[in-house]
Scaffold this motif. Sequence first.
Motif, PDB file in Angstrom:
ATOM      1  N   GLU A 118      55.535  34.028  14.929  1.00  0.00           N
ATOM      2  CA  GLU A 118      55.020  34.029  13.561  1.00  0.00           C
ATOM      3  C   GLU A 118      53.648  33.362  13.493  1.00  0.00           C
ATOM      4  OE1 GLU A 118      56.648  35.703  11.325  1.00  0.00           O
ATOM      5  OE2 GLU A 118      58.453  36.003  12.531  1.00  0.00           O
ATOM      6  N   GLU A 119      53.454  32.354  14.330  1.00  0.00           N
ATOM      7  CA  GLU A 119      52.205  31.592  14.360  1.00  0.00           C
ATOM      8  C   GLU A 119      52.091  30.998  15.761  1.00  0.00           C
ATOM      9  OE1 GLU A 119      50.656  27.300  12.726  1.00  0.00           O
ATOM     10  OE2 GLU A 119      52.392  28.215  11.767  1.00  0.00           O
ATOM     11  N   ALA A 120      50.870  30.907  16.274  1.00  0.00           N
ATOM     12  CA  ALA A 120      50.696  30.325  17.610  1.00  0.00           C
ATOM     13  C   ALA A 120      49.372  29.577  17.689  1.00  0.00           C
ATOM     14  CB  ALA A 120      50.750  31.410  18.677  1.00  0.00           C
ATOM     15  N   THR A 121      49.386  28.516  18.471  1.00  0.00           N
ATOM     16  CA  THR A 121      48.198  27.714  18.719  1.00  0.00           C
ATOM     17  C   THR A 121      47.988  27.634  20.223  1.00  0.00           C
ATOM     18  OG1 THR A 121      48.664  26.366  16.766  1.00  0.00           O
ATOM     19  CG2 THR A 121      47.102  25.467  18.369  1.00  0.00           C
ATOM     20  N   LEU A 122      46.822  28.039  20.680  1.00  0.00           N
ATOM     21  CA  LEU A 122      46.483  27.895  22.094  1.00  0.00           C
ATOM     22  C   LEU A 122      46.213  26.427  22.364  1.00  0.00           C
ATOM     23  CD1 LEU A 122      45.815  29.141  24.862  1.00  0.00           C
ATOM     24  CD2 LEU A 122      43.465  29.456  24.026  1.00  0.00           C
ATOM     25  N   LEU A 123      46.967  25.846  23.286  1.00  0.00           N
ATOM     26  CA  LEU A 123      46.858  24.419  23.586  1.00  0.00           C
ATOM     27  C   LEU A 123      45.994  24.134  24.796  1.00  0.00           C
ATOM     28  CD1 LEU A 123      50.624  23.546  23.128  1.00  0.00           C
ATOM     29  CD2 LEU A 123      48.772  23.299  21.442  1.00  0.00           C
ATOM     30  N   GLY A 124      45.936  25.074  25.720  1.00  0.00           N
ATOM     31  CA  GLY A 124      45.177  24.866  26.938  1.00  0.00           C
ATOM     32  C   GLY A 124      45.536  25.925  27.965  1.00  0.00           C
ATOM     33  N   PHE A 125      45.056  25.677  29.183  1.00  0.00           N
ATOM     34  CA  PHE A 125      45.314  26.600  30.288  1.00  0.00           C
ATOM     35  C   PHE A 125      45.808  25.818  31.488  1.00  0.00           C
ATOM     36  CE2 PHE A 125      42.069  28.700  27.760  1.00  0.00           C
ATOM     37  CZ  PHE A 125      42.549  29.989  27.677  1.00  0.00           C
ATOM     38  N   MET A 126      46.724  26.424  32.233  1.00  0.00           N
ATOM     39  CA  MET A 126      47.185  25.879  33.500  1.00  0.00           C
ATOM     40  C   MET A 126      46.604  26.755  34.599  1.00  0.00           C
ATOM     41  SD  MET A 126      51.139  25.108  32.458  1.00  0.00           S
ATOM     42  CE  MET A 126      51.344  26.636  31.523  1.00  0.00           C
ATOM     43  N   LYS A 127      45.874  26.139  35.502  1.00  0.00           N
ATOM     44  CA  LYS A 127      45.265  26.881  36.609  1.00  0.00           C
ATOM     45  C   LYS A 127      45.954  26.464  37.898  1.00  0.00           C
ATOM     46  CE  LYS A 127      40.833  27.693  38.896  1.00  0.00           C
ATOM     47  NZ  LYS A 127      39.380  27.424  38.845  1.00  0.00           N
ATOM     48  N   MET A 128      46.306  27.464  38.724  1.00  0.00           N
ATOM     49  CA  MET A 128      46.915  27.223  40.017  1.00  0.00           C
ATOM     50  C   MET A 128      46.072  27.931  41.069  1.00  0.00           C
ATOM     51  SD  MET A 128      50.483  28.002  38.241  1.00  0.00           S
ATOM     52  CE  MET A 128      49.470  28.991  37.171  1.00  0.00           C
ATOM     53  N   GLU A 129      45.489  27.170  41.983  1.00  0.00           N
ATOM     54  CA  GLU A 129      44.622  27.754  43.001  1.00  0.00           C
ATOM     55  C   GLU A 129      45.172  27.451  44.388  1.00  0.00           C
ATOM     56  OE1 GLU A 129      39.953  27.970  44.339  1.00  0.00           O
ATOM     57  OE2 GLU A 129      40.523  26.735  42.647  1.00  0.00           O
ATOM     58  N   CYS A 130      45.315  28.508  45.203  1.00  0.00           N
ATOM     59  CA  CYS A 130      45.780  28.339  46.575  1.00  0.00           C
ATOM     60  C   CYS A 130      44.609  27.854  47.419  1.00  0.00           C
ATOM     61  CB  CYS A 130      46.331  29.653  47.128  1.00  0.00           C
ATOM     62  SG  CYS A 130      46.960  29.488  48.815  1.00  0.00           S
ATOM     63  N   VAL A 131      44.779  26.688  48.058  1.00  0.00           N
ATOM     64  CA  VAL A 131      43.713  26.123  48.882  1.00  0.00           C
ATOM     65  C   VAL A 131      44.005  26.237  50.383  1.00  0.00           C
ATOM     66  CG1 VAL A 131      42.860  24.576  47.080  1.00  0.00           C
ATOM     67  CG2 VAL A 131      44.650  23.774  48.640  1.00  0.00           C
ATOM     68  N   ARG A 132      45.248  26.610  50.737  1.00  0.00           N
ATOM     69  CA  ARG A 132      45.591  26.852  52.130  1.00  0.00           C
ATOM     70  C   ARG A 132      46.810  27.756  52.183  1.00  0.00           C
ATOM     71  NH1 ARG A 132      48.882  25.797  56.000  1.00  0.00           N
ATOM     72  NH2 ARG A 132      50.166  24.308  54.878  1.00  0.00           N
ATOM     73  N   GLY A 133      46.700  28.820  52.969  1.00  0.00           N
ATOM     74  CA  GLY A 133      47.792  29.763  53.111  1.00  0.00           C
ATOM     75  C   GLY A 133      47.290  31.183  52.943  1.00  0.00           C
ATOM     76  N   PRO A 134      48.185  32.157  53.017  1.00  0.00           N
ATOM     77  CA  PRO A 134      47.788  33.563  52.931  1.00  0.00           C
ATOM     78  C   PRO A 134      47.036  33.923  51.648  1.00  0.00           C
ATOM     79  CG  PRO A 134      50.064  33.390  53.673  1.00  0.00           C
ATOM     80  CD  PRO A 134      49.615  32.007  53.303  1.00  0.00           C
ATOM     81  N   SER A 135      47.295  33.219  50.556  1.00  0.00           N
ATOM     82  CA  SER A 135      46.611  33.518  49.283  1.00  0.00           C
ATOM     83  C   SER A 135      45.416  32.596  49.037  1.00  0.00           C
ATOM     84  CB  SER A 135      47.600  33.400  48.122  1.00  0.00           C
ATOM     85  OG  SER A 135      48.645  34.321  48.272  1.00  0.00           O
ATOM     86  N   GLN A 136      44.913  31.971  50.106  1.00  0.00           N
ATOM     87  CA  GLN A 136      43.805  31.028  49.951  1.00  0.00           C
ATOM     88  C   GLN A 136      42.665  31.655  49.146  1.00  0.00           C
ATOM     89  OE1 GLN A 136      42.593  29.076  53.534  1.00  0.00           O
ATOM     90  NE2 GLN A 136      40.702  28.313  52.639  1.00  0.00           N
ATOM     91  N   GLY A 137      42.164  30.882  48.179  1.00  0.00           N
ATOM     92  CA  GLY A 137      41.068  31.335  47.337  1.00  0.00           C
ATOM     93  C   GLY A 137      41.513  32.032  46.065  1.00  0.00           C
ATOM     94  N   VAL A 138      42.793  32.382  45.956  1.00  0.00           N
ATOM     95  CA  VAL A 138      43.297  33.035  44.747  1.00  0.00           C
ATOM     96  C   VAL A 138      43.589  31.963  43.700  1.00  0.00           C
ATOM     97  CG1 VAL A 138      45.168  34.397  43.733  1.00  0.00           C
ATOM     98  CG2 VAL A 138      44.256  34.994  45.991  1.00  0.00           C
ATOM     99  N   ALA A 139      43.045  32.150  42.507  1.00  0.00           N
ATOM    100  CA  ALA A 139      43.288  31.238  41.392  1.00  0.00           C
ATOM    101  C   ALA A 139      43.931  32.022  40.256  1.00  0.00           C
ATOM    102  CB  ALA A 139      41.986  30.602  40.930  1.00  0.00           C
ATOM    103  N   LEU A 140      45.082  31.545  39.801  1.00  0.00           N
ATOM    104  CA  LEU A 140      45.806  32.163  38.697  1.00  0.00           C
ATOM    105  C   LEU A 140      45.728  31.244  37.484  1.00  0.00           C
ATOM    106  CD1 LEU A 140      49.015  33.281  40.644  1.00  0.00           C
ATOM    107  CD2 LEU A 140      46.953  34.630  40.149  1.00  0.00           C
ATOM    108  N   VAL A 141      45.524  31.833  36.312  1.00  0.00           N
ATOM    109  CA  VAL A 141      45.380  31.050  35.086  1.00  0.00           C
ATOM    110  C   VAL A 141      46.404  31.530  34.066  1.00  0.00           C
ATOM    111  CG1 VAL A 141      43.830  30.416  33.199  1.00  0.00           C
ATOM    112  CG2 VAL A 141      42.925  30.706  35.520  1.00  0.00           C
ATOM    113  N   ARG A 142      47.159  30.599  33.503  1.00  0.00           N
ATOM    114  CA  ARG A 142      48.153  30.914  32.465  1.00  0.00           C
ATOM    115  C   ARG A 142      47.807  30.142  31.198  1.00  0.00           C
ATOM    116  NH1 ARG A 142      54.371  32.262  33.120  1.00  0.00           N
ATOM    117  NH2 ARG A 142      53.264  33.969  34.097  1.00  0.00           N
ATOM    118  N   ALA A 143      47.833  30.839  30.061  1.00  0.00           N
ATOM    119  CA  ALA A 143      47.590  30.202  28.766  1.00  0.00           C
ATOM    120  C   ALA A 143      48.859  29.486  28.314  1.00  0.00           C
ATOM    121  CB  ALA A 143      47.174  31.247  27.737  1.00  0.00           C
ATOM    122  N   ALA A 144      48.691  28.257  27.828  1.00  0.00           N
ATOM    123  CA  ALA A 144      49.807  27.445  27.343  1.00  0.00           C
ATOM    124  C   ALA A 144      49.707  27.330  25.826  1.00  0.00           C
ATOM    125  CB  ALA A 144      49.758  26.060  27.986  1.00  0.00           C
TER     126      ALA A 144
END
Length: 184
Positions: free
Chosen positions: A94-120
């Motif tokens: 019915e109503e929503a407020t964007l509070l921030g973002f959570m970022k997850m970045e792989c720094v070692r492993g097969p997905s190194q360099g991939v950064a995923l961002v989710r809205a909170a």
Amino acid sequence: MTVSGRAARDGEEIPWRDDRGQDIVSSWHPPRLPGPEGRPHGSAAVCFTPEGNVVLVTWPGVSWKFPGGRPQGDEDWRATLEREVLEEACASVEEATLLGFMKMECVRGPSQGVALVRAAWRARVSLNPWEPEHETTGRLVVSADQALQLVELGSKYPTIYVRWMREALAAEGAAGGGFEESAR
């Protein structure tokens, strides 16, 4: 209500290892659009009912979580939120407020360099009849205190979840939901 525990600061890097052995750095970012650099990885919300309770969802092998998920097609952050809350929690935003973002970045492993961002988000929702058609197998409506006990605050990055819940309670209080601003 006061949320105990240390909350993540803006941009603070929180290292952890995923279940595939990759090293990940997670961080909280303020609600400035378009959000931090990275691939949009969806939206999720602390969902409040009109009575001030919180909606949680689950599916096989997963503990209770806040409803949310990944975008489909060219959905923006808000459209993803609305669809995912409807699909997972059988609830309408019915109503929503964007509070921030959570970022997850792989720094070692097969997905190194991939950064995923989710809205909170913080969302006010109305519950529809529980008729799950997608991945979730359960919905639970509990007090905010109970939600904190049931949601896996994630040994991986609990300070981000503490920040998210504090922001949600403050936004709910500011929107007239009855919580004190002191929850920050």
